[in-house]
Design an enzyme around this catalytic site. Structure first.
Site: not given
Ligand code: ASP
Length: 290
Positions: A156, A184-187, A206-207, A209
């Protein structure tokens, strides 16, 4: 008055990869952002501009660098929040828009809703006159260089800023995780999970999600400061420990109202750069926290 700016290009940094292009890009961006803040620009504008530049570069898994989901579609997520009045806007699983962060800002400026998904998000972006993508397969051509063979890859982008008037803002944008399911929806587009800004702190995460959602990471950091009297660094580290308990790794960037910054991660690395009234510009990927 204090000012501060942090940007990130994702916590999905893989050891052994050469991130020189990203480091040089972030070095240039952080200098531009510093100039904007010193020139009196609002934190919200600086955050929008920084994230839009990161999206447009193709160097990260966001905007142009995004990877397709398992159905071959490019569904992107983004959010932005203004700490002055806690106005926020977000888009989820948006397709065909060059800058999801500007679409998120359009949702915020429109003011009727906070989060729009799918075609509705795209309609909002189009009515705001934002640039569209007519040929996704040729536009999103950079993701092959970001680790598509690795099911866990992600990366991200985000920015947090404190401006000279004391305003805080945060923004985050992503193509999500590689090999994600359609829908799919992340954080990233979830206010309080991937992004938060109030009058105390601005946060961009970031990470993995799913773990950031389950730990309400961005808002938890703000709550630990507000109710628990933690410093931004203490709160940031505690939040990452909670994310870890939920089975995920990653990192975050955060700045408080005094311009103190934190940018910890518990993944292998995190592409990040920072500058403040108390600190010369720094760019880091694998090196430990400052
Ligand atoms: N947090 C993001 C997600 O899960 C991915 C990322 O931060 O690299 O969509």
């Amino acid at each position: 008055m204090a000012y501060a700016l942090i940007i990130h290009g994702g916590a999905g940094a893989r050891p052994g990869t050469d991130y020189t292009p990203q480091s040089l890009h972030m070095e240039r961006l952080i200098a531009e952002g510093q100039k904007m803040l010193l020139g009196g620009r609002d934190a919200l504008d600086v955050v929008s501009d920084m994230v839009a530049e990161l999206e447009g570069s193709g160097l990260y898994v966001a905007g142009k660098g995004s990877a397709p989901n398992l159905a071959g579609a490019f569904e992107l997520d983004a959010s932005i929040m203004d700490g002055k009045d806690q106005r926020a806007g977000a888009v989820a699983a948006i397709e065909g828009v060059k800058h999801p962060i500007l679409a998120a800002r359009a949702v915020m400026e429109d003011g009727r809703h906070v989060l729009l998904a799918g075609p509705g998000a795209r309609d909002m972006a189009c009515s705001a006159g934002l640039a569209e993508i007519t040929d996704p397969l040729s536009y999103y051509s950079e993701h092959v260089t970001h680790g598509s063979a690795d099911a866990t890859s992600h990366g991200t982008v985000g920015a947090v800023a404190l401006d000279l008037s004391g305003g805080l803002a945060a923004g985050t944008s992503t193509g999500g995780t590689f090999n994600k399911l359609p829908g799919r929806v992340g954080d990233t587009p979830l206010i309080g999970a991937g992004t938060w800004a109030d009058d105390h702190v601005a946060v961009s995460c970031t990470g993995v999600g799913e773990a950031f959602i389950r730990s309400a990471a961005a808002h938890d950091l703000a709550a630990r400061m507000r109710y628990g009297g933690r410093s931004v660094t203490e709160a940031a580290n505690e939040v990452l420990a909670e994310v870890h308990k939920c089975g995920g790794d990653g990192g975050l960037i955060a700045v408080d109202a005094q311009g103190r910054i934190a940018m910890p991660y518990n993944s292998d690395g995190m592409k990040r750069a920072a500058v403040s009234s108390q600190m010369q510009p720094v760019v880091r990927v694998f090196e430990p926290e400052l």
